[in-house]
Design a protein around this motif. Sequence first.
Motif, PDB file in Angstrom:
ATOM      1  N   ASP A 170       0.543  -1.141  -0.270  1.00 57.78           N
ATOM      2  CA  ASP A 170       0.290  -0.224   0.008  1.00 57.78           C
ATOM      3  C   ASP A 170       0.986   1.247   0.024  1.00 57.78           C
ATOM      4  OD1 ASP A 170      -2.428  -1.182  -0.205  1.00 57.78           O
ATOM      5  OD2 ASP A 170      -3.273  -0.789   1.752  1.00 57.78           O
ATOM      6  N   GLN A 171       2.245   1.195   0.969  1.00 57.36           N
ATOM      7  CA  GLN A 171       2.807   2.963   0.901  1.00 57.36           C
ATOM      8  C   GLN A 171       3.409   2.851   0.090  1.00 57.36           C
ATOM      9  OE1 GLN A 171       4.853   3.347   4.544  1.00 57.36           O
ATOM     10  NE2 GLN A 171       3.290   1.854   5.954  1.00 57.36           N
ATOM     11  N   GLU A 173       2.374   1.641  -2.984  1.00 56.98           N
ATOM     12  CA  GLU A 173       1.847   2.382  -4.190  1.00 56.98           C
ATOM     13  C   GLU A 173       1.084   3.704  -4.165  1.00 56.98           C
ATOM     14  OE1 GLU A 173      -0.907  -2.110  -5.435  1.00 56.98           O
ATOM     15  OE2 GLU A 173      -2.019  -0.983  -4.646  1.00 56.98           O
ATOM     16  N   ALA A 174       0.769   4.080  -3.025  1.00 55.36           N
ATOM     17  CA  ALA A 174       0.715   5.508  -2.091  1.00 55.36           C
ATOM     18  C   ALA A 174       1.763   6.395  -2.700  1.00 55.36           C
ATOM     19  CB  ALA A 174       0.424   5.640  -0.732  1.00 55.36           C
ATOM     20  N   ALA A 175       3.233   6.438  -2.851  1.00 55.13           N
ATOM     21  CA  ALA A 175       4.700   6.395  -3.066  1.00 55.13           C
ATOM     22  C   ALA A 175       4.084   6.283  -4.841  1.00 55.13           C
ATOM     23  CB  ALA A 175       5.655   5.963  -2.948  1.00 55.13           C
ATOM     24  N   VAL A 176       4.307   5.719  -5.635  1.00 51.44           N
ATOM     25  CA  VAL A 176       4.116   5.673  -6.755  1.00 51.44           C
ATOM     26  C   VAL A 176       3.133   7.078  -6.964  1.00 51.44           C
ATOM     27  CG1 VAL A 176       3.702   4.470  -9.405  1.00 51.44           C
ATOM     28  CG2 VAL A 176       4.940   3.400  -7.513  1.00 51.44           C
ATOM     29  N   ILE A 177       2.034   6.392  -7.325  1.00 49.36           N
ATOM     30  CA  ILE A 177       0.841   8.022  -7.166  1.00 49.36           C
ATOM     31  C   ILE A 177       1.297   9.115  -7.329  1.00 49.36           C
ATOM     32  CG2 ILE A 177      -1.801   8.676  -6.501  1.00 49.36           C
ATOM     33  CD1 ILE A 177      -1.918   5.676  -7.386  1.00 49.36           C
ATOM     34  N   LEU A 178       2.206   9.499  -6.676  1.00 45.74           N
ATOM     35  CA  LEU A 178       2.349  10.397  -5.935  1.00 45.74           C
ATOM     36  C   LEU A 178       3.826  11.413  -6.728  1.00 45.74           C
ATOM     37  CD1 LEU A 178       2.323  10.853  -1.658  1.00 45.74           C
ATOM     38  CD2 LEU A 178       0.910  11.681  -3.485  1.00 45.74           C
ATOM     39  N   GLN A 184      13.829   6.251  -5.038  1.00 42.13           N
ATOM     40  CA  GLN A 184      12.786   7.057  -4.029  1.00 42.13           C
ATOM     41  C   GLN A 184      12.066   6.196  -3.059  1.00 42.13           C
ATOM     42  OE1 GLN A 184      10.698   9.780  -6.470  1.00 42.13           O
ATOM     43  NE2 GLN A 184      12.697  11.590  -6.202  1.00 42.13           N
ATOM     44  N   ARG A 188      12.909   5.784   1.159  1.00 42.79           N
ATOM     45  CA  ARG A 188      11.993   6.630   1.581  1.00 42.79           C
ATOM     46  C   ARG A 188      10.483   5.986   2.294  1.00 42.79           C
ATOM     47  NH1 ARG A 188      12.632  12.669  -1.167  1.00 42.79           N
ATOM     48  NH2 ARG A 188      10.555  13.174   0.688  1.00 42.79           N
ATOM     49  N   VAL A 189      10.737   4.735   1.167  1.00 43.26           N
ATOM     50  CA  VAL A 189       9.156   4.693   2.122  1.00 43.26           C
ATOM     51  C   VAL A 189       9.938   2.884   2.350  1.00 43.26           C
ATOM     52  CG1 VAL A 189       6.899   3.535   1.883  1.00 43.26           C
ATOM     53  CG2 VAL A 189       7.770   5.403   0.446  1.00 43.26           C
ATOM     54  N   PRO A 192      13.356   2.778   5.176  1.00 42.76           N
ATOM     55  CA  PRO A 192      13.016   2.403   6.998  1.00 42.76           C
ATOM     56  C   PRO A 192      11.564   1.905   7.711  1.00 42.76           C
ATOM     57  CG  PRO A 192      12.766   5.025   5.409  1.00 42.76           C
ATOM     58  CD  PRO A 192      12.290   3.188   4.219  1.00 42.76           C
ATOM     59  N   ASN A 277       3.259   0.962  19.708  1.00 47.02           N
ATOM     60  CA  ASN A 277       1.772   2.115  19.455  1.00 47.02           C
ATOM     61  C   ASN A 277       1.685   2.000  18.016  1.00 47.02           C
ATOM     62  OD1 ASN A 277       3.511   3.191  21.541  1.00 47.02           O
ATOM     63  ND2 ASN A 277       5.512   4.611  20.587  1.00 47.02           N
ATOM     64  N   HIS A 278       2.163   1.667  17.547  1.00 51.85           N
ATOM     65  CA  HIS A 278       1.161   2.254  15.923  1.00 51.85           C
ATOM     66  C   HIS A 278       0.006   1.592  16.143  1.00 51.85           C
ATOM     67  CE1 HIS A 278       4.557   2.967  13.079  1.00 51.85           C
ATOM     68  NE2 HIS A 278       4.766   1.804  13.262  1.00 51.85           N
TER      69      HIS A 278
END
Lengths: 279, 328
Positions: A170-171, A173-178, A184, A188-189, A192, A277-278
């Motif tokens: 998901d994250q 995919e979100a990065a690709v769309i952005l 990167q 960056r995703v 980390p 925490n998550h």
Amino acid sequence: MPHRSVTTESPWVRRLLIAAAFVVLSLFLLLPLAAVFAEAFRKGWEVFLASLHEEAAFSAIKLTLIAAGISVPLNTLFGVSAAWLVTKFRFRGRSLLLSLIDLPFAVSPVIAGLVWVLLFGAKGWFGPWLADHDIKIIFALPGIVIATVFVTFPFVARELIPLMETQGSDQEEAAVILGARGWQIFFRVTLPNIKWGLLYGVLLCNARAMGEFGAVSVVSGHIRGETNTLPLHIEVLYNEYQFSAAFACATLLAFLALVTLGMKTAVEQLTGHQSSNHK
Amino acid sequence: MSISIQSIRKTFGAYTALEDISLEVPNGSLTALLGPSGSGKTTLLRIVAGLDFADPGPGRIAFHDEDVSEISARKRGVGFVFQHYALFQHMTVAQNIAFGLSVLPAAQRPQKSEIRDRVLELLKLVRLEGLDKRRPHELSGGQRQRVALARALAIRPKVLLLDEPFGALDAQVRKDLRRWLRQFHDEIGLTTLFVTHDQEEALELSDQVVVMRNARIEQVGKPQNVYDHPRSPFVYEFLGNVNKLHEGKNVRYLRPHEIEVLFAAECNPATDLLARVHHLFSAGPIATLTVKLTDGQFLDVELSRKYLDELSLSIGDEVAVRLAEVTD
């Protein structure tokens, strides 16, 4: 009244089981560790230090560090790539790849070493060609590195695959769309998000790389001061009845194990803290 | 920008997820893709976003006449809000929102101060001022969703796509956020396509509702139109409560409010049916009554609480039910 669930045994059964567990663990795990240190220092500090200062010991330590220094980064790279491949993509042969990653765990280290001798040894498949081109793999550093890489391959990948599996894409995919590009997204995703799992895998991989005996023993040829890693050097000393020296070198490996264990626990606590925490 | 979907087909091996889908999403509209799970609505949304690609063939996707079928998700310029938000867990709210701007090539990337201003502006837009330094796990579900929305809007997308935007929220938060989103859409006027399996949500929120079933579109229209004139039994049953009345070989569909309840004495045998009260429930101004017809079929009836009180019925009483005239 103390809380009791239906699946809990009565208090004295529980205490007995816990006590038994501690006794067994102490006998099998702590006693040998204590023995290593006791034996190493039996003839005093001076002998201990002298055994470590000896030239053969020094070169064994150096070789072990070089072998681990090459194979751990390589396996970090391989492990991350393999985990990325099998968790982020669905393709034909994926399950075969998953089984292959586990292969080094399934094969006895001695067999793993022999395979490389059969391939690259003087009488092996590529032996004559290598001899013609004056390349030495078996009984030399490259062989030791190859054997170590093979044996420790699964650690990083095995640590990351379940982690990346649960995280899904998901994250990413979100990065690709952005608008993020591949590298990167990775730096960056993805990275980390897996950093603690990766560190954990690298620690275990390093511990095993420095401690590996079986496969390395087959390919190294036991050339003293040249192709003996620390575990092999210890064996040589032991076979020559130099017990104090053998145990002195063993303390180095034992110390490494303790440091790994400590760091592993620290990582676990950090990540445990984070994941609680998550939610 | 309008979205034009033409003849899209998508198969996963032997499974057909989308069967020849064509749809127009008018510029500035808020359109709902409504359907049960497995109807293909999320697959369609992902194809519009470029996260999945349709099968090769005549199918194409266009944004305001520009064919984007071959453009990758990275360059397509859509805003996408994931069902579980997919926020970057290790980044602050501000870093999340700034992500789309900070990954731009250096030549196109705005100055740091500009990015900062844009983030603050977006935080204000989604009413999350002051939360810029928080991390996603420190936010409530509704706040996370609005961060995801702000992050999607930061790149000034051509269209906005939302996958089950309220799926992961509590009932109360859902209602508030639904109202807010409608208002928000009217303010920014961005063409929005959202996926939902909740018919109430689709009817209440959208300008246009697209009912999907088994990889196909069943019906498209304004919510009121689709609700009042369902084109198939499936749409009838999927949108709101409905009674299925078997009359010989035929099945008649009736909304609970299309049935009138009268005293048994007022029964007109030509139009009415006799029944007994089986169950009564009233919360708020609308009461629900279940009656059992003489042939054993059950009907749900909705009537005002006030009228129910006037009838002063109890379970087992005999009543007459008058069914609405067949209009079409």
